[in-house]
Every structure is written in structure tokens, then in C-alpha cells.
Design a protein around this motif. Sequence first.
Motif, mmCIF file in Angstrom:
data_model
loop_
_atom_site.group_PDB
_atom_site.id
_atom_site.type_symbol
_atom_site.label_atom_id
_atom_site.label_comp_id
_atom_site.label_asym_id
_atom_site.label_seq_id
_atom_site.Cartn_x
_atom_site.Cartn_y
_atom_site.Cartn_z
ATOM 1 N N ALA A 211 -16.967 10.049 -6.807
ATOM 2 C CA ALA A 211 -15.607 9.925 -6.283
ATOM 3 C C ALA A 211 -14.767 9.097 -7.245
ATOM 4 C CB ALA A 211 -15.617 9.278 -4.893
ATOM 5 N N ARG A 212 -13.463 9.191 -7.089
ATOM 6 C CA ARG A 212 -12.525 8.411 -7.889
ATOM 7 C C ARG A 212 -11.288 8.110 -7.065
ATOM 8 N NH1 ARG A 212 -9.792 12.892 -12.007
ATOM 9 N NH2 ARG A 212 -9.438 14.517 -10.435
ATOM 10 N N ILE A 213 -10.541 7.090 -7.494
ATOM 11 C CA ILE A 213 -9.253 6.799 -6.870
ATOM 12 C C ILE A 213 -8.214 7.708 -7.509
ATOM 13 C CG2 ILE A 213 -7.496 5.055 -6.453
ATOM 14 C CD1 ILE A 213 -9.678 2.938 -6.650
ATOM 15 N N TRP A 214 -7.610 8.538 -6.695
ATOM 16 C CA TRP A 214 -6.650 9.524 -7.185
ATOM 17 C C TRP A 214 -5.223 8.973 -7.196
ATOM 18 C CZ3 TRP A 214 -6.375 13.627 -9.995
ATOM 19 C CH2 TRP A 214 -5.281 14.492 -9.909
ATOM 20 N N ASP A 215 -4.902 8.150 -6.188
ATOM 21 C CA ASP A 215 -3.522 7.672 -6.086
ATOM 22 C C ASP A 215 -3.503 6.431 -5.204
ATOM 23 O OD1 ASP A 215 -0.594 7.876 -6.312
ATOM 24 O OD2 ASP A 215 -0.677 8.330 -4.175
ATOM 25 N N VAL A 216 -2.495 5.589 -5.462
ATOM 26 C CA VAL A 216 -2.211 4.445 -4.599
ATOM 27 C C VAL A 216 -0.727 4.484 -4.273
ATOM 28 C CG1 VAL A 216 -2.205 1.939 -4.367
ATOM 29 C CG2 VAL A 216 -4.062 3.066 -5.618
ATOM 30 N N ALA A 217 -0.399 4.572 -3.002
ATOM 31 C CA ALA A 217 0.996 4.633 -2.564
ATOM 32 C C ALA A 217 1.330 3.378 -1.776
ATOM 33 C CB ALA A 217 1.234 5.867 -1.706
ATOM 34 N N VAL A 218 2.447 2.754 -2.130
ATOM 35 C CA VAL A 218 2.887 1.532 -1.458
ATOM 36 C C VAL A 218 4.195 1.827 -0.733
ATOM 37 C CG1 VAL A 218 3.365 -0.920 -1.721
ATOM 38 C CG2 VAL A 218 1.870 0.239 -3.365
ATOM 39 N N GLN A 219 4.224 1.525 0.545
ATOM 40 C CA GLN A 219 5.443 1.726 1.333
ATOM 41 C C GLN A 219 5.791 0.417 2.028
ATOM 42 O OE1 GLN A 219 7.379 4.454 1.515
ATOM 43 N NE2 GLN A 219 8.801 3.440 2.883
ATOM 44 N N PRO A 220 6.941 -0.190 1.726
ATOM 45 C CA PRO A 220 7.304 -1.446 2.394
ATOM 46 C C PRO A 220 7.726 -1.182 3.835
ATOM 47 C CG PRO A 220 9.125 -0.698 1.048
ATOM 48 C CD PRO A 220 7.997 0.269 0.814
ATOM 49 N N GLY A 228 6.119 -6.385 5.255
ATOM 50 C CA GLY A 228 4.862 -6.217 4.542
ATOM 51 C C GLY A 228 4.816 -4.900 3.807
ATOM 52 N N MET A 229 3.612 -4.516 3.435
ATOM 53 C CA MET A 229 3.397 -3.284 2.691
ATOM 54 C C MET A 229 2.296 -2.467 3.366
ATOM 55 S SD MET A 229 3.435 -4.675 -1.275
ATOM 56 C CE MET A 229 2.328 -6.058 -0.971
ATOM 57 N N HIS A 230 2.562 -1.192 3.546
ATOM 58 C CA HIS A 230 1.516 -0.243 3.891
ATOM 59 C C HIS A 230 1.003 0.345 2.574
ATOM 60 C CE1 HIS A 230 2.082 -0.471 8.158
ATOM 61 N NE2 HIS A 230 3.315 -0.014 8.115
ATOM 62 N N VAL A 231 -0.282 0.192 2.316
ATOM 63 C CA VAL A 231 -0.869 0.703 1.084
ATOM 64 C C VAL A 231 -1.866 1.806 1.447
ATOM 65 C CG1 VAL A 231 -2.157 0.136 -1.007
ATOM 66 C CG2 VAL A 231 -0.611 -1.553 0.009
ATOM 67 N N THR A 232 -1.644 2.989 0.916
ATOM 68 C CA THR A 232 -2.535 4.118 1.153
ATOM 69 C C THR A 232 -3.225 4.478 -0.157
ATOM 70 O OG1 THR A 232 -1.113 4.983 2.913
ATOM 71 C CG2 THR A 232 -2.727 6.498 1.949
ATOM 72 N N ILE A 233 -4.540 4.391 -0.136
ATOM 73 C CA ILE A 233 -5.339 4.699 -1.323
ATOM 74 C C ILE A 233 -5.992 6.055 -1.115
ATOM 75 C CG2 ILE A 233 -7.289 3.969 -2.751
ATOM 76 C CD1 ILE A 233 -6.674 1.088 -1.829
ATOM 77 N N THR A 234 -5.702 6.963 -2.007
ATOM 78 C CA THR A 234 -6.272 8.315 -1.932
ATOM 79 C C THR A 234 -7.512 8.368 -2.806
ATOM 80 O OG1 THR A 234 -4.067 9.248 -1.599
ATOM 81 C CG2 THR A 234 -5.817 10.767 -2.249
ATOM 82 N N VAL A 235 -8.647 8.698 -2.185
ATOM 83 C CA VAL A 235 -9.917 8.806 -2.885
ATOM 84 C C VAL A 235 -10.329 10.269 -2.911
ATOM 85 C CG1 VAL A 235 -12.368 8.186 -2.898
ATOM 86 C CG2 VAL A 235 -10.636 6.480 -2.266
ATOM 87 N N GLN A 444 6.233 14.261 -9.967
ATOM 88 C CA GLN A 444 7.121 13.173 -10.385
ATOM 89 C C GLN A 444 7.472 12.233 -9.238
ATOM 90 O OE1 GLN A 444 7.681 12.424 -13.385
ATOM 91 N NE2 GLN A 444 7.168 14.300 -14.502
ATOM 92 N N THR A 445 7.645 12.741 -8.030
ATOM 93 C CA THR A 445 7.964 11.839 -6.918
ATOM 94 C C THR A 445 6.780 10.937 -6.586
ATOM 95 O OG1 THR A 445 7.403 13.638 -5.372
ATOM 96 C CG2 THR A 445 9.742 13.286 -5.878
ATOM 97 N N VAL A 446 5.551 11.462 -6.710
ATOM 98 C CA VAL A 446 4.369 10.633 -6.505
ATOM 99 C C VAL A 446 4.230 9.624 -7.643
ATOM 100 C CG1 VAL A 446 1.832 10.656 -6.485
ATOM 101 C CG2 VAL A 446 3.114 12.279 -5.066
ATOM 102 N N ARG A 447 4.435 10.072 -8.866
ATOM 103 C CA ARG A 447 4.276 9.189 -10.028
ATOM 104 C C ARG A 447 5.233 8.013 -9.987
ATOM 105 N NH1 ARG A 447 6.123 8.670 -15.727
ATOM 106 N NH2 ARG A 447 7.788 10.169 -15.412
ATOM 107 N N LEU A 448 6.459 8.235 -9.539
ATOM 108 C CA LEU A 448 7.502 7.218 -9.671
ATOM 109 C C LEU A 448 7.772 6.429 -8.396
ATOM 110 C CD1 LEU A 448 10.039 9.241 -11.855
ATOM 111 C CD2 LEU A 448 8.317 7.587 -12.609
ATOM 112 N N ARG A 449 7.120 6.759 -7.298
ATOM 113 C CA ARG A 449 7.514 6.163 -6.023
ATOM 114 C C ARG A 449 7.223 4.671 -5.917
ATOM 115 N NH1 ARG A 449 3.275 9.556 -2.266
ATOM 116 N NH2 ARG A 449 1.324 8.867 -3.209
ATOM 117 N N ASN A 450 6.290 4.147 -6.696
ATOM 118 C CA ASN A 450 5.977 2.716 -6.613
ATOM 119 C C ASN A 450 6.854 1.852 -7.509
ATOM 120 O OD1 ASN A 450 3.914 3.171 -4.750
ATOM 121 N ND2 ASN A 450 2.353 3.357 -6.330
ATOM 122 N N HIS A 451 7.803 2.463 -8.202
ATOM 123 C CA HIS A 451 8.693 1.685 -9.071
ATOM 124 C C HIS A 451 9.887 1.159 -8.271
ATOM 125 C CE1 HIS A 451 6.929 2.150 -13.047
ATOM 126 N NE2 HIS A 451 6.604 3.384 -12.718
#
Length: 844
Positions: A211-220, A228-235, A444-451
Motif C-alpha cells: 500500500a501507499r499514501i496516495w493523497d492527503v486532503a486538508v479541509q479547515p 480545526g482541520m479535517h485531514v483525510t488520508i487516501t491510502v 489540478q484541483t486535488v493537487r492545489l487544494r492544500n495551498h
Amino acid sequence: MQQLQLNGTWQLHDEPLAAGENDVARITGLVDGWIEQPVPGDIHQGLVLAGRIREPLEGLNSFDCRWTEDRSWWYRRQFDTDSNWLHSDAVELELNGLDSNASIYLNGTHLGDHSSAFYPFRIDIRQHLNHDGPNTLLVRLTSGVEHVTQEQLDELGVTVATEAANNRPERGDARRVYVRKPQYSFGWDWSPRVATTAIAGDVLIRAWNVARIWDVAVQPYREQRRVGMHVTITVDSWHYYSTARGTVQLAVSDESGKVAGLEQTVLLRSGLNYISFDVPLAAPRYWWPNGLGEQHRYSLRTNLIATSSRAPDGPVEKASYPEILYGLRFVELDLGDVAAGLNRFSLVLNGKRIFCKGADWIPADALYARVTPEKYDTLVHEAQRANFNMLRVWGGGLYEPEAFYDACDRYGILLWHDFMFACAPYPDHIAWFREEVRKEAEYQTVRLRNHACMGLWSGSNENNWGFDEWWHDRTQGGAYFYNELLPSIVQSNCPGIPYWNGSPYGGASPNSAEVGDRHHWQDCMMNPEMAKRIAPEEYDLCNSLFVTEYGYIGAPDEATVIQYLNGAPSDRQSRVWQHHTNTFEKDTVEAGIRKHYADPDRMTLNQYYLYSGLTQGLMYGYSLDSLRSHPNCHGSLFWMFADCWGEVGWTVMDYYLRRKIAWYFVRRALSPVRLILREVSGRVSVIMANDTPEVAQGTLEYGSLSLDGSSSRLRQRSFSCPALSRRVIATFSRGDHDPKDTLWMARIQGKPEVWPAILRVLDIRQLKMKQPNLAVRVARGSKGIWRVRVSSDVFAHAVHLNLPASALPDDNYFDLLPRESREVSVAYRETLSAGNVKAMSVVC
């Protein structure tokens, strides 16, 4: 997980366009006919290094590069197989920035084709690797438009505009709309035709197990008093029918220490798994745009430890995800009280309505693949130094590499970000094209959403406007993207970033002044009446809610012109000079100089550079003040910030990273606290724009003053201007003073960081100015910084410091009132003194 980067020196070979899969074995085996090619890099870089072409952006050399569009280009790289890869579950090849129409081969096997520069090509290559001996990776590319037919163009229903109508027949190519690559590369009003062909991003091989970590999404989140932050880690779990066991770890920290350390052990299903963490922040620290506060960022580090159910005693996979530096911020688009008919267009950051100020961003090089992280850092830092808090990423360019967005996060520059569609209808009726756009937007929306810098997504550049005023409802090509596909993807992947259908957009007819954003062109710079193009006062008539484009053209300095003319004489009538002059200049520069400074036909070349720059600065400075002074306007972005090649054009930063004269005018106009004077019917209003989070208060001095300072009518009053507001803080009568010998002014006592406001009612050349006596004092400041104080006995216009070549002043080309002095900070590693610093001014 193991990773190998294949960036660096590759080999490049060209063949006829017809060469393809049947030629792979022959081309792979060629010994001769290859040149060195950097990756990331464009073919033009390799060709220059090999001496086959000259630098395309100098002189007339771009015309000599057209032949590259009629060839196919083959990138070759060899690499060895790591023995550990043979025991991995997957070995993934990733190629970024394939521009364009790519075909990828490994050891003679066709891995696939890829038709977009805007998302990566990925494939598992484990079964195609050589166990003994090197592997040969071969990538075929073209400029991209060779297969687009006239029949396909006819399906659009209207003609795609090029620069041919502006006497630039080589610039532009209607076929571009069928190719997902930077649209400007075939030429624009501000760019030559140098059709890019490139591997413009990283080339990577990743080997992984289980397995690998595919993505980490942060939503305030803000819920009542909780932040706080909701953090979703996609494995991503590799095996297609077996489960695995995984421990996912999340560590959140900042410079003050550890904020949270969280861990979950979970059963990993085949494919994608979503593991969520809640990170409450007891004392949240926000990310703020430049000028409003700190650009605080939290560090998020994620790790995965996984074992397979099929081999519980087998190898343990340990994987990590690149560190995320996350700026906590909340951004909203406020459109006003629609029910009450009160329209507004403003961004609200962390609950505060802000005024967005800055410029439009185009790619930093016509050959965008060669822009370095250092150049991105310099340009964004220069935007920050010029008091920008926003750049608009224009829709005819590209989704920039990470270095650009990281710099914007660091320097507090919000982004209005177009999707990559510009000035044309697009074939959204074609299934394969729709799918390409969907993949691009998802990526691109996934790539840039944590900026933190991502302030707004916008559907396109000027295409909604085009439906109405250019194509007159004869096409809807692209409307599906802007109105359905893109907003749905933004809502799904990054709901915390607002979406707007395009730029401009709003009202019954896009480009309305009453609704949405506006491109303010026809009223001023694009007006058929020259008098309106060159009169700064025309911008006082603009009552738009948010201006996302307008501009004025000016020349760079002599050193830049010499550099891009590349040995050609500096003749303003020559072909090479005109080639490096913006298409829309149309004699505007000389007309502006004639109105404000001098007769162009009597100028020296150095006077042309000076007066052209001053006129551009005057136009930008005055117009930015005008837009900022209107209480219903919440954004002013001028066209444009920096060049992609050397030309007489729109920008305030030139291609070689030199500040144009107008940069300093813009910096002052966008100061955090700004005084602005405007006169209507004999009454002068003193307007204060306070873009800071603090109340601005003090003593205001205002009134009239003769040019030599011998007479004045000045008064004083205390004032207070709330944070993040604009208001009139004083009014007074203009009186009957001689306008040739009078200035109207306002300044704040004891606060030199707030520039005095000066109002003239005549053009500069009509004033009866005297030659000032300028005095200069130089003192050493902090390390590498010198303090230069300039004073004048009478009014002095465009005071500028003549400094050693590498010295960089924080301000220049400013006006001094009679008996006023101004301190300028100069960055210079050597010694400054009265001997190598000279102050000059302009007297017409």
C-alpha cells in the motif's frame, strides 16, 4: 516505497512528423544523430545547446524556429533496474508535462499515448523492465496541432481569432483549441510564436509494496467556537482482492512545537481507503494575505506502515507523504444582497473583507519548461515587495509547478486561478475532449487544494464574454465546462475554494460593471480614440465591482532592450524593434509621451526609455488609485505583471527580472495605507485607503502649495480611518490658484511611510517647474542595506537615483514636495557614498 528521479540530461533526436511506432526499433537503436537535452526542458533548449538554433527570444530568431513544428521529437533516456524493484508489487512510471501528443515506449514496448500537458502519464512498468542490462525509455512528442483538421475547426461554428488581423500573421493558431497545452505558445499579442515541445515536468519511477499514501486532503472547519482541520488520508492498497493491515500516522506541528500526534490502525480494502482525522486547534493561527498578517503555516507529516494479509510475516511497507505546509484560512466570495438588489464582488478572508490588489500572471518564459524555482521565487517576491496581495493566473498559460504556489504561500499572494481556456470556443461536444478536461481538472484541483494561496477558481479567460460580444450566440463551445463540469469538480475536490464561471463574468452581458468582475479595456487602452487611451482621468469613470484586467504599455530599460535585440541597432522603426513591441501598442506609447512629457520626434533613445516608463507609471499609479478609491470596488488587477520575453509591453517586471520604472509607481499606489486626492466641481476630496488590520489615525495636513514652495494654503485636522476600509477624511476647495504653478496635496504628519498625495489639474509638461537642487546623504544601515536620503528645495518630479548596476532601491522615480526629504533603502553589498550615488529629476 522507493523513488528514482530521471530528471537531468537526456538525448534528443528529430524525425519527420510521419515517423511513429513502426520506427521505434530503428530510432531506439540509433547511435548518431542525438543531442543533449535537459529534462525538464523544451526542445529549443537542446537545440540551442547543440548550436542548431539561436536563442529563440532574441532578435528575429523566433522566425527561424518554425521548422520545429514540422518534425517529431524523440527523447531518450536509459536507466538500470534496481534489484528491489523485481520484488515490488508495482513499479510506476510517471511523466509530467508531456507537451504534446506523446507516445511512450519502454524497451521497444508501446506503453501508451498521452494528449495533455496538464496532468501526468502514469503506468505500471514492472513487467516491461529488463532484468539484465539497461532500460531504454523513449518518448515521442510534437507541437501538438498537426492532426487537427479544418473540418474539426468548422464544427466550432465560429473562427478562432489569431493575431493575423493585427499584422502578425505568424502569431496564433486556431488549431490550438483541440490541444490541451499552454495556448499562448503559438503566439499572443505579448509573445512570439515559439511552439513548445517539451517534457516540462519531473520524470519519476516509484516502486512499492502492499500500500501507499496516495493523497492527503486538508479541509479547515469553523463550528461554533471550534476551529480545526479535517485531514483525510487516501491510502491505495495494491492487491485487487486481498485486504491488508495498515497503521496511518499524522503529526501536526509549527514552529511553536507539536500541535497533534494521531494514529489509526485500520483494515485496508483493495484500492482506495479514506482515513480521516480531526485536528482541533485550541489557539488557531491563520494565514493572511500580504499586508494583513503573518503567513503562518502548519506542518503536516503522514506515514504508513502496512503488511499484507497474504503474507503477514512478509516485508513491512513503510511509506511517507511529502510534508504539507498548510496555511489555515477561510475564503468566501461575497456577492452581496442579491434579493435587495445590492451587488458586490469581494473576497472575505478569515471573516475580513479585503481589497484585492495586484496584476495578471502569464507564464514567466515563452519556453515555460525552463523557468527555475529561483525565478519563480524572485518574481513572486517582487510582487510581495510591490504590495500585491493577489495575482491572477491567466487561462491561456499553464497550471504552474509547485515552486510557484509554494512562493505564493510564503509571500502571502492570493491567486485568482483560471482554468486553462482562453479567447476561443472549445469542443465540449466531443467525448474524448470532455474526458481530457475532466482528468485535467480532477488532477489540478486535488493537487492545489492544500495551498493557502488558492483564493478562487475561474472557468476561463474571456470566453463567456466571447459568447455574447464576439461570437454573438453562434457557438456555445466550452460552456459545458465553465457551467457544469468545472464547478462540480471544484465543489467535490475543494469546496473551500470559491468558483466563478469565468473572467470576466456577471450580468446580462458578461463584462458588466454592475455584476461580477470586469475587463476594463474598451473604455481606455483599447478605445479607438487615442485621447482616451492616454488620459489617466478616464479611470475615474470606472465603477466596476472588481477589475481583473486593464493595462498600459511601456518600454523596459536600455540594458534589457540591448539584450533582446541581440546586436541589432536600437532603431524604433526597424523590423526587430517592432517584433519586440506589443501588438496593441498602436502608437500609444509615443502619444502618451507627447501628452505628458515631450515631443517624441525630438527625443533621444534614452529619453524614450525614461518618458515611456514614466508615462506607464503615471497611468498605472493613477488608475490603481482611482479603482481603489471607489467604495464599491473590491479588486484591481492590471494586465500584466511580468514578461515571457523581452518587449515594449504591458508589464512592470521585464523578462530579465529587471524592474521597469512603472514598478515603483505601482508599489506606491498599492501601499497598505494610501492617500488619494480627487477633484469634482472645484471640491477636492482626501480619500484614505486603509488595507491594514489596524485603525489608521493621526494628523492630516492638506491644501494647496506652489511649485517653488513660496506660497501655500495648508490646514490640519485629526482623522481616523477604520481597519480594512476606504473613506473620505477631508474635503477642501480647489480655489482659483494658477494650475501651472500649483499642487494640491495631503500628507500625514510624522508618518513618512504613508506617501503624500499630490493632485495636478494639468499634464506634467504644462507645469512651470524649476530645476530643483537635490541633496543626497548616504548612511550605512543594516548589513547590505544603505540609507539614502534625498531632499529638494522646490517641487521635484520623478526623482531617481543613479546607482551602481547591482544596487537595488526600494523606491525610485518619486515626486518630492518643496523642502521635503525622502529616505530610500538601497540593497548593495559594496560601499555606497556620495561619489557613486546621484539624484536626478525630470523637468519638462
